[in-house]
Design a protein around this motif. Structure first.
Motif, short mmCIF file in Angstrom:
data_model
loop_
_atom_site.label_atom_id
_atom_site.label_comp_id
_atom_site.label_asym_id
_atom_site.label_seq_id
_atom_site.Cartn_x
_atom_site.Cartn_y
_atom_site.Cartn_z
N ILE A 117 0.85 -1.19 0.00
CA ILE A 117 0.00 0.00 0.00
C ILE A 117 0.89 1.24 0.00
O ILE A 117 1.76 1.40 0.87
N GLY A 118 0.66 2.12 -0.98
CA GLY A 118 1.44 3.35 -1.07
C GLY A 118 0.98 4.40 -0.07
O GLY A 118 0.14 4.14 0.81
N ARG A 119 1.50 5.60 -0.22
CA ARG A 119 1.17 6.68 0.72
C ARG A 119 0.20 7.71 0.14
O ARG A 119 -0.29 8.58 0.83
N LYS A 120 -0.10 7.57 -1.16
CA LYS A 120 -1.10 8.45 -1.77
C LYS A 120 -1.65 7.75 -3.01
O LYS A 120 -0.98 6.90 -3.60
N PRO A 121 -2.87 8.11 -3.44
CA PRO A 121 -3.44 7.49 -4.64
C PRO A 121 -2.65 7.90 -5.89
O PRO A 121 -2.30 9.07 -6.04
N PRO A 177 -5.72 2.58 -6.82
CA PRO A 177 -4.73 3.67 -6.83
C PRO A 177 -3.72 3.59 -5.69
O PRO A 177 -2.69 4.27 -5.74
N LEU A 178 -4.01 2.81 -4.64
CA LEU A 178 -3.10 2.71 -3.49
C LEU A 178 -2.21 1.48 -3.56
O LEU A 178 -1.24 1.37 -2.81
N PHE A 179 -2.52 0.53 -4.44
CA PHE A 179 -1.91 -0.79 -4.41
C PHE A 179 -0.86 -0.95 -5.50
O PHE A 179 -1.16 -0.81 -6.69
N THR A 180 0.38 -1.23 -5.09
CA THR A 180 1.44 -1.52 -6.05
C THR A 180 1.72 -3.02 -6.00
O THR A 180 2.16 -3.54 -4.97
N PRO A 181 1.43 -3.75 -7.10
CA PRO A 181 1.64 -5.19 -7.09
C PRO A 181 3.12 -5.54 -6.94
O PRO A 181 4.00 -4.77 -7.34
N GLU A 182 3.38 -6.72 -6.38
CA GLU A 182 4.74 -7.24 -6.27
C GLU A 182 5.42 -7.22 -7.63
O GLU A 182 4.83 -7.62 -8.63
N GLY A 183 6.66 -6.71 -7.66
CA GLY A 183 7.42 -6.71 -8.92
C GLY A 183 7.08 -5.55 -9.83
O GLY A 183 7.61 -5.47 -10.94
N GLU A 184 6.22 -4.65 -9.39
CA GLU A 184 5.79 -3.50 -10.20
C GLU A 184 6.24 -2.20 -9.55
O GLU A 184 6.40 -2.12 -8.34
N THR A 185 6.42 -1.16 -10.38
CA THR A 185 6.64 0.18 -9.84
C THR A 185 5.37 1.01 -9.99
O THR A 185 5.25 2.08 -9.41
N ARG A 186 4.42 0.51 -10.79
CA ARG A 186 3.16 1.23 -11.00
C ARG A 186 2.07 0.65 -10.07
O ARG A 186 2.12 -0.52 -9.71
N THR A 187 1.10 1.49 -9.76
CA THR A 187 -0.05 0.98 -9.01
C THR A 187 -0.96 0.20 -9.97
O THR A 187 -0.84 0.32 -11.19
#
Length: 202
Positions: A146-150, A160-170
């Motif tokens: 979970i990131g710190r902003k959408p 908008p809050l979730f960055t999958p494993e192995g990804e830099t994008r949400t």
């Protein structure tokens, strides 16, 4: 002959996701319809303690009311630092069902003091298929943080809050095809493909 299959949802994105997965698997002969395409029926409240219970209850209701094979999913996000919550309460975490913005704001507030290395989470989807003589429930999980902003304007819910494993994008920045290939619901729906293919052949 085309077999109609009901997806117990009014969310066009969910209907299109299953259509794309069927196309990708080369399964023809199935027409996906949603709740807006059938006569209204009483939908039981989602009171199950697990995603699986809720998905199965929705699929049973849809099949009983319409006679059509019915696929239903219950999905949400399980956050490690919140002991797996919001879980089955994901859609109404902030109190009102389906208020994505309020849900995201509340989740970020609850994780405000949690360091980056403890912000692990999984999107979880349970998908149920109920038809004549068939009851199948499957589960898909999609790990990430979970990131710190959408960030991003695709998808819905907590994307908008979730960055999958192995990804830099949400997940809100992924294309629909990228999301289908990796997402919790995509993983669960693929588990149902053999049964859906058998329905198409009958």
């Amino acid at each position: 002959m085309t077999r109609r299959v009901l997806v117990a949802s009014r969310n066009a994105k969910k209907l299109n996701e299953l259509r794309r997965i069927l196309d990708e698997a080369g399964i023809a002969g199935i027409e996906i319809v949603g709740l807006n395409d059938v006569a209204p029926y009483d939908e039981a409240p989602e009171t199950g303690a697990t995603f699986e219970e809720n998905a199965l209850a929705k699929a049973r209701d849809g099949f009983a009311a319409t006679g059509l094979p019915c696929v239903a999913d219950d999905s949400g996000i399980a956050v490690d630092a919140l002991n797996g919550m919001p879980g089955v309460l994901s859609a109404r975490w902030a109190g009102k069902h389906g208020d994505d913005t309020a849900n995201n704001i509340l989740l970020l507030a609850q994780l405000n003091d949690v360091p980056d290395d403890r912000r692990g989470a999984q999107f979880v989807s349970a998908c149920a298929l109920v038809a004549e003589g068939v009851e199948e429930v499957v589960r898909g999980e999609w790990p990430g943080t979970i990131g710190r902003k959408p960030v991003g304007d695709g998808g819905f819910g907590y994307d908008p809050l979730f960055t999958p494993e192995g990804e830099t994008r949400t997940s809100a920045e992924l294309t629909p095809a990228e999301k289908d290939a990796a997402s919790h619901r995509g993983r669960a729906l693929r588990e149902l493909l053999p049964t859906l293919a058998a329905l198409a052949d009958n």
